[in-house]
Design an enzyme around this catalytic site. Structure first.
Site, PDB file in Angstrom:
ATOM      1  N   LYS A  54      -0.050   7.320   2.006  1.00  0.00           N
ATOM      2  CA  LYS A  54      -0.596   7.435   2.868  1.00  0.00           C
ATOM      3  C   LYS A  54      -0.213   9.142   3.363  1.00  0.00           C
ATOM      4  O   LYS A  54      -1.325   9.659   3.042  1.00  0.00           O
ATOM      5  CB  LYS A  54       0.332   6.593   4.197  1.00  0.00           C
ATOM      6  CG  LYS A  54      -0.469   5.070   4.562  1.00  0.00           C
ATOM      7  CD  LYS A  54       0.369   4.845   5.286  1.00  0.00           C
ATOM      8  CE  LYS A  54       0.819   2.856   5.113  1.00  0.00           C
ATOM      9  NZ  LYS A  54       1.294   2.618   6.357  1.00  0.00           N
ATOM     10  N   GLN A  98       5.893   1.655  10.268  1.00  0.00           N
ATOM     11  CA  GLN A  98       5.729   0.699   8.840  1.00  0.00           C
ATOM     12  C   GLN A  98       6.447  -1.364   8.873  1.00  0.00           C
ATOM     13  O   GLN A  98       7.636  -1.129   9.364  1.00  0.00           O
ATOM     14  CB  GLN A  98       6.261   1.341   7.262  1.00  0.00           C
ATOM     15  CG  GLN A  98       6.370   0.311   6.666  1.00  0.00           C
ATOM     16  CD  GLN A  98       4.450   0.366   5.863  1.00  0.00           C
ATOM     17  OE1 GLN A  98       3.463   1.202   5.981  1.00  0.00           O
ATOM     18  NE2 GLN A  98       3.976  -0.127   5.308  1.00  0.00           N
ATOM     19  N   ASP A 121      -2.867   1.942  13.284  1.00  0.00           N
ATOM     20  CA  ASP A 121      -2.701   0.498  13.339  1.00  0.00           C
ATOM     21  C   ASP A 121      -3.628  -0.698  13.679  1.00  0.00           C
ATOM     22  O   ASP A 121      -3.696  -1.957  13.300  1.00  0.00           O
ATOM     23  CB  ASP A 121      -1.288  -0.046  13.024  1.00  0.00           C
ATOM     24  CG  ASP A 121      -0.774  -0.466  11.145  1.00  0.00           C
ATOM     25  OD1 ASP A 121      -1.646   0.281  10.423  1.00  0.00           O
ATOM     26  OD2 ASP A 121       0.396  -0.538  11.513  1.00  0.00           O
TER      27      ASP A 121
END
Ligand code: NAD
Length: 298
Positions: A54, A98, A121
């Site tokens: 990422k 995460q 997200d």
């Protein structure tokens, strides 16, 4: 029939290219560089690889990556304090924590603490509710990628019978909401569904987000249907060349389904690359919205 293989790698590279161009324009015209903070708690090797990829892609798109790595012993209060700090930092347009988090931390509390405007997200309850209400929202990246891939195989998804296998908050539920917004007729199947086979056989569009290696077989597929395989499953290598080595397979028995479906995503190289490309897109959109600029036309 031999299915058209939907090349997620190329489609994702194209999307990343468009985002990168828009980021360069933002810098040139407004002096802005979108920034995303990626927070990793603990030592999960799969998460570490993912976060490294990422960060590389964020930098390649001309954005600013802020990596925050915390020990597995981090308390909920400490992580909440970091989220508060990132919420207040104007250089941070997107925040990604995460998952999964260590057991002492309630992930729902952490997600709810993220500023919804920076929730790239798309997991914050406000964005979940906005998506369900048909309002503009930051939308979860993997589901967004699935719908973009499905749209490469159809002029319109309107009226299609779509079946989503899986009802998780990360994939199944948001992908169902996005398909509804595209005017598909959506059925969400899950582990308690009766007659899964019968449902799947009626689907014009089948999205498999189960986490069970190669569960979806050729006789589940309506001839000519579009099949989007979200699954990422590590399995032992087969006899011969691959013996002893593990490999990644999807939730769909690729070779046999390719003989029946009209279009199919491979694993790897299908949905996976779209997830990070959509994260970049969400970060760009968040940066524009936070600076009072119109959404980029991508
Ligand atoms: P999850 O475990 O949270 O949800 C799985 C869902 O499948 C559940 O809703 C469950 O009801 C359903 N299910 C399980 N067994 C079933 C059965 N026998 N019949 C019907 N339904 C069944 O998983 P998730 O987070 O939604 O992820 C699903 C898969 O997608 C996993 O393989 C995951 O690794 C993968 N994934 C890929 C990406 C990507 O970027 N490509 C992103 C997220 C998840």
């Amino acid at each position: 029939m031999t299915a058209h293989i939907i090349d997620g790698k190329t489609i994702a590279a194209d999307l990343r290219g468009k985002v990168t161009d828009a980021v360069h324009r933002l810098l040139r015209d407004r002096g802005l560089v979108p920034g995303i903070a990626v927070v990793l708690v603990g030592e999960n090797p799969a998460s570490e690889v993912y976060v490294r990829t990422k960060s590389k892609m964020v930098a390649a798109a001309g954005m600013h990556a802020i990596d925050r790595k915390l020990p597995a012993t981090t308390s909920e209060a400490e992580l909440l304090a970091l989220v508060g700090e990132l919420n207040a930092d104007p250089a941070v347009n997107g925040i990604l924590v995460q998952l999964p988090l260590p057991p002492q931390i309630d992930s729902h509390k952490i997600i709810a603490a993220i500023d919804p405007a920076k929730d790239v997200d798309g997991f914050h309850p406000l964005n979940v509710g906005r998506l369900a209400s048909g309002l503009p929202a930051l939308v979860p990246c993997t589901p967004l990628g699935c719908v973009m891939l499905a749209k490469t195989a159809h002029v319109s998804l309107a009226g299609l019978d779509a079946v989503v296998i899986g009802r998780s908050n990360i994939v199944g539920k948001p992908v169902a909401q996005l398909l509804l917004a595209e005017n598909a007729t959506v059925t969400v199947a899950h582990s308690k569904t009766r007659d899964l086979l019968g449902l799947c056989r009626r689907a014009d569009l089948l999205i498999a987000a189960i986490g069970r290696p190669e569960m979806v077989r050729a006789d589940w597929i309506k001839p000519g249907a579009t099949v989007i395989d979200v699954g990422i499953n590590r399995v032992a290598g087969q006899e011969g060349q691959q013996a002893g080595k593990s490999r990644i397979v999807g939730d769909v028995a690729y070779a046999e389904v390719a003989a029946v479906a009209g279009a199919l995503t491979p694993v790897p190289g299908g949905v996976g690359p779209m997830t990070i490309a959509c994260l970049l897109l969400n970060t760009l959109r968040a940066a524009c919205a936070q600076n009072g600029l119109p959404a980029p036309s991508i």
